[in-house]
Scaffold this active site. Sequence first.
Site, PDB file in Angstrom:
ATOM      1  N   ILE A 276      34.901  42.587  44.264  1.00 51.52           N
ATOM      2  CA  ILE A 276      35.673  41.366  44.030  1.00 51.52           C
ATOM      3  C   ILE A 276      34.933  40.270  44.228  1.00 51.52           C
ATOM      4  O   ILE A 276      35.294  39.213  43.338  1.00 51.52           O
ATOM      5  CB  ILE A 276      37.016  41.418  45.151  1.00 51.52           C
ATOM      6  N   CYS A 337      37.541  53.676  45.187  1.00 48.57           N
ATOM      7  CA  CYS A 337      36.535  52.833  45.206  1.00 48.57           C
ATOM      8  C   CYS A 337      36.058  52.656  46.798  1.00 48.57           C
ATOM      9  O   CYS A 337      35.802  53.767  47.284  1.00 48.57           O
ATOM     10  CB  CYS A 337      36.829  51.512  44.614  1.00 48.57           C
ATOM     11  N   TRP A 341      42.337  49.794  46.648  1.00 50.72           N
ATOM     12  CA  TRP A 341      43.148  49.156  46.432  1.00 50.72           C
ATOM     13  C   TRP A 341      43.038  47.880  45.299  1.00 50.72           C
ATOM     14  O   TRP A 341      43.835  47.109  44.739  1.00 50.72           O
ATOM     15  CB  TRP A 341      44.053  48.354  47.473  1.00 50.72           C
ATOM     16  N   ARG A 383      44.397  38.230  47.469  1.00 56.95           N
ATOM     17  CA  ARG A 383      43.584  38.090  46.052  1.00 56.95           C
ATOM     18  C   ARG A 383      44.113  36.818  45.248  1.00 56.95           C
ATOM     19  O   ARG A 383      43.517  36.144  44.443  1.00 56.95           O
ATOM     20  CB  ARG A 383      43.765  39.582  45.206  1.00 56.95           C
TER      21      ARG A 383
END
Lengths: 656, 549
Positions: A276, A337, A341, A383
Site C-alpha cells: 500500500i 497477500c 484485504w 484506505r
Amino acid sequence: MEHIRLPKVENVRLLDRLSPRRSRVGTLYLTATHSIFVESEAGGRSETWVLHSLVCSVDKQAAGASGCPLLIRCKNFQILHFSIPREQDCQDVHLSLQRLSQPERYEELYCFSYKPNIHEEERRREWAFVDLRADFRRMGLPNSQWKLSLVNQHYKVSDTYPAELFVPESAAPPVLVGSSKFRSRGRFPALSYYSKENHAAICRSSQPLSGFSARCLEDEQMLEAILRSNPRSDFMYVVDTRPKLNAIANRAVGKGYENEDNYSNIKFQFMGIENIHVMRNSQQKMLEVCELRSPSMSDFLEGLESSGWLKHIKAVLDTGVFISKAVAEGVSVLVHCSDGWDRTAQVCSVACVLLDPYYRTLKGLMVLIEKDWISFGHKFTQRCNHLVRDPKEVSPIIDQFLECVWQLMEQFPCAFEYNERLLITVHNHIYSCQFGNFIGNNQRERGELRVHEKTHSLWSYLWTNRAEFINPLYRQNHSQSQGLLRPSTAPYCFKFWRGLYNRFDQGMHPRQSVEDYLRVIQEETHQLEEQLDSHKQKIAQLEQEQEQEQDQVWNNACTAATFDKSPTVWALGKDLALANTPQDYTGGFIASSPRTPKAPDSPLILAPQDSHQKADPNLSNGSDQESGIADLSCRSPLSEDSTKDPDSDEAAYSAA
Amino acid sequence: MEFAELIKTPRVDGVVLHRPFMPTVEGTLCLTGHHLILSSRQDNTEELWLLHSNIDSIEKRFVGSVGSVIVKCKDLRVIQLDIPGMEECLNIASSIEALSTLDSVSLMYPFFYRPMFEVIEDGWNSFLPQDAFKDLESMTDEWRLSDVNKDFTVCQSYPRLVAVPKNIDDDTLKKVATFRHSGRFPVLSYYHKKNGMVMMRAGQPLTGTNGRRCKEDEKLINATLRPGKRGYIIDTRTINVAQQAKARGGGFESEGNYPQWRRIHKAIERYNVLQESLIKLVEACGDQSHSMDRWLSKLEASNWQTHIKEILTTACLAAQCIDREGASVLVHGTEGTDSTLQVTSLAQIILDPGCRTVKGFQGLVEREWLQAGHPFRQRCGQSAYSNSKPRQEAPVFLLFLDCVWQILRQFPCSFEFNESFLVLLFEHAYASQFGTFLGNCAADRARLSLPEKTVSLWSWVNRPQELERLTNPLYEANSLVIWPSVAPQSLLLWEGVFLRWNRSSKCLDEAYDEMVHIIEYNKELQNKVNSLRRQLAQLETEDPLLNTP
C-alpha cells in the site's frame, strides 16, 4: 457547526487552475457539510459545491497583492484555487475547512446527516438491493462440495470477515478454527468465486503464520479440502500476490507463505504486486504530473513513467489474468497477500470480471464490490482517509481496481453493460461518505455503526439513475459479453486514465462524445419501435373498418414523430461556444484576446439537500466545472497587470 | 530494362507464410515485376498480394535447409516467408531486394496498373487550381490567379497557377521569388470567409547575414493586409534555428522591414529529425520485453508525441490569429514544403468545415500537399524499417495525418471521413498502384504525364463502394471552428497505425460495427415508420368519411 469560524466570505476569487488570469468572483459559504462558492457576476449565478468529506488537503499559501491563496485538493481529483482578500478570513476558512474535512468520529460523516426525500421503508429496501446470498445462489451454491458456514456468525473467528462464508463441504468447524489460528487476523481460506461450469474456485485468505518452519495440520487439511472440492483437478495454485522479497521478510516476524512440501499438490506462485505504501506514493507522483500547468510531452511521459503507476496497474491485471486463466482451465486458486484485504481483493475481483460476464453488468459490478471489497473487509475507513487516522494507512487500492476495469473497457468496448461514468461515479462516492456502503472497515463495524439503519445505499441510487450509466455498445448476446475475457497486457495496451485523474480539467476531454450520441440515437430508436407498432396496429384497424374515424389518434402519432434531427451531443452537455474555445497555444505571444462569453449558467440554487442530485452537484456536470475550459486571455510575460481590460485588439498589440 | 532480369526464381512451391493475427498458410510464391504473390495450393486463392514498392527491408535467416525471409513493409507490417531450399531462398531475397529498390520512377507500378473498375470521375480533374479559385472569387475580388509559373521556371516546386494579391503583378512576383527559398514567394493558402482574413505560405526570406531586404517582398505581404490592420508571421522554427539559417543565406523577416507584422517562432522539427523519431517509435512498439518502464521511456525518447504536440499547437496558433485575433497570417519554415504545410493544412481543418468532408479533405491534400510541392517521392521513399541511411526521407505527411486523427478523436462527430481514410492515405503515400503520390511537385507530375499515364487515387476512392467504407457514420455537419486540446493528456498514440500489426483489433472493430449497426437500425426504422405513415395517410384519404368535413 461549532467548527465553522466564518460562515461567509465575500469577494473571493475562484481561479482557473490552468490559467490563473481567468477567474470568477463570488461569495464563499461554509456549511456543515459543504463549501459553496456562488459566483456574483451579473447575468449568471454559478455555484460550486464541494463536500467537506471529499476534501483531501487544504493549503494556505503566502498572501500576494491580490489576496491570500487557498488551495483545496479533493479525493475525486478536483482542485480548487481560491484567493481570499483578507488574510485573517483566509486563515479562518483554512482552519475551519481543515477541521471539517478531517472528522474524528464516524458520527460526523456526511452519510449520517444526508437525508434525501426518501421514505424510511424505501430506504430499508435500498439495502436489500444487493444480496450476496443471491450471488452465491447464482453460482450454484450451496451444493454438494461447498456449504454456507456460520462459524464466524458473531465475528469471533475473524473479526474482519463477514458472518456468512462459503467453505468446502468437508471442512468441519474445528478445521476452520484451526486454520484461522494459523492465518493473519484469523482470515482463513474462504470462497470468493465458484465456477459452475468446471467446479474450479477462487478462495482467499491472509498469509499463513508459517515463519521459518511452523506448520498447522488444520490449515493443511483446509487446503486439501479446497483441492478435493474440485474433483477434476489434481492440483491447485496458491497465489501470493506479493513480491517474493516482501513475503520472505514476513517469515522473520512469524508470518510468510506456504511451503510446497507441507501442502499436498499445491503449486505456489509469487506475483510481485507492491504494498500500500508504494501504491500511495506512486499515485501521489502521478497526480503531481496531472497537476502540472503546461507540461511538455516529455514532462508528462517521464513523470508518468517515474510514478510507476501504470506498471502497478499492469501487475494487478497480470495477476487477475493468471487467476482467471487457471480457473477457466479448471484449476482452483487460493489467493492471499499479507492480510488479504488489499491486493487479494484487487486480484480476486479483477479475475471475477474477466471470468464471469455477470460482473460486467451494472448490477454485477455492485455485487462484486459488495462481495470482494465490502464484505471481505477492505479497510475503507483507513484506505480512503474517511476519518483522521494514520496517514500511512491511506492507499488508492480500490482506485486501482476501478482502473483495471477501465483498462479492460478500452480493450473490450462491447463487453461491459456499464460505462466509464459509472466507474467515476462509484469512485467519487467511495470517497464522498454520502452513502453508508463504504463506511467502516468490515461488516462487524458497519453493524455496530448501524449503517443499514441510518444511511442510504449507493447501489440503489445508481440503479435508479442507471440510464446514465449504460454503455450503448453493450449487447447481452454479443461475443464480447460471453465467457472469459483474454486481454492483452502488453505495456502499450495500458493508457493513462484522463477521465478520472484529470476529470475536472474539462478542456482536456473530447469535445463530442460518441457514447452520448449513440445514447440519443438509441432513445430515438426506441420511440420509433413504439411508433412502428402503433402504426401497424392502426393500419390493420383501418383496413378492417374503413369507415371508422381515426383522426385523433393519427394526429397524435404525427406529433410524436417529429424528432430533433440533430442528435449531436457536445460532451458534458455544454454548449459549443463554451466547451470549445482555443487553449493557450501561444506560449504567451498574443497578449490577449476577446474573452469567451460567459455561459448561460444553470440556475442552481442553494437548496436544502432534498434530493440526490442537488446534494451532490459535483456529479451533475454543473456549472462548477468551468475550470478546465480553455484560456484565451493567456498569461503574458509582458503584461502582468491582470486587472487591465484585455478586450480590445489595441491592448493586444501594444502589450506585445 | 526487363524485370525478368531481376527475377532469379519466379516461383517456389511449399512456401509457408506467417502474418500477424492470421493462421499460417502454405502455398506457392510467385514474383512478378511489381508484386510478391502467395497463393495457397488448395483453392489457388491469393493469400498475399504485396507491392514490391511497399517493402522497406528484408532479412534472411536459415535453419537447416529452410530459409526464412522476413519482409518488413512501409505500412509497418512484418511478414515471414519460410522457403524450402537455400538457393531458392537466396534468389527470392535478392530479387525482392532489387525489385523493391528500383530507382526509376517510370518503372513504378502505377505506370503499369490498369484499373479493374469503372472510373466515374477522373480524379486528375477533380481538384484543379482554377476550380478552387472560382470558389474564392465568389467570396472576394482581392486575389487573382497568376500563371507566372506556367513553365515552372519561377518556382520549380509550385504549380502553374497560384493565387496572389490582385494588385501585385507578375514582374513583382518574379523579383520576390528571388528573395525566397527555392523561389517560393508568398501565395494564398486559405481565405477565412467569416472575417476575410487570409493565411499565406512561402519559403524563408533570403536575408542572409547582412540583412538583405526586398521591397517587392514587403509590398506583396503588406498588400494582403486591410488598412490599419496587422498580421502575424509564424516561423515554424525556433529563433535559434532561424538565426543559424542566416549563415546559409536564409533568415527571417526583421521587424524593422516588416513593421506591420509580428513574428512568432515555434519549434517544429526539421524533416531529418523526424525520420529518426519514426524509427524509434516503431522500434518501441515492437519491443517484446513487456516492461512498462521500458515502453514509456522509449515512447518518450522517440519524441513522436512531442512532434504531434508542437505541430498541432502551431496550427492552432495560426487558426487563433485568424479567427480570434482577426489577423492575417504568413507561415514559413525553411523550404516551406514540410512544417509549413503541416501548419497551413491543419489550420484549415480547424477553421474550415469544408475540409472535414471526404471531398474537402481530398481537396486539402491536393492543394496543400501535392500542388504545394511537398516532395512525396523524397520523403516517402523509406519508412521505419529501412536499413539504408535516410537521405531525404521523413514522415512529414504521416505526422499531419496523425494530427488529423487526434482532432478526429476529440471531435468524433465533426468529420465526414473515418480513421480508415487516414490510414489509407498513409499507405498510398508510401506505396500505391495509383499515380497520385508519385513525384515531388507539379512539375514532376507534368513531366511524367501522370494524368495521362496513371490512375488517380481519387478516381478509385470516390466510388460508392469505397466511400461507404471510409465514411464516418457519426458525421453531422458542424459549421463551427473546432479547437482541439493540445495537453499531453489529450494526445494519444495512433494505435490504428503504430499498433495495427502488434495487437489484435478484433474487439475494437466489433465496437465500430456495433456502432454502425445502431445507426443503421435507426435509419431503417425511420424509413419503415415513414412508409407506414404514408400508407396510413393513403388509407385515410381513401376513406370517404374523413374527406367530408
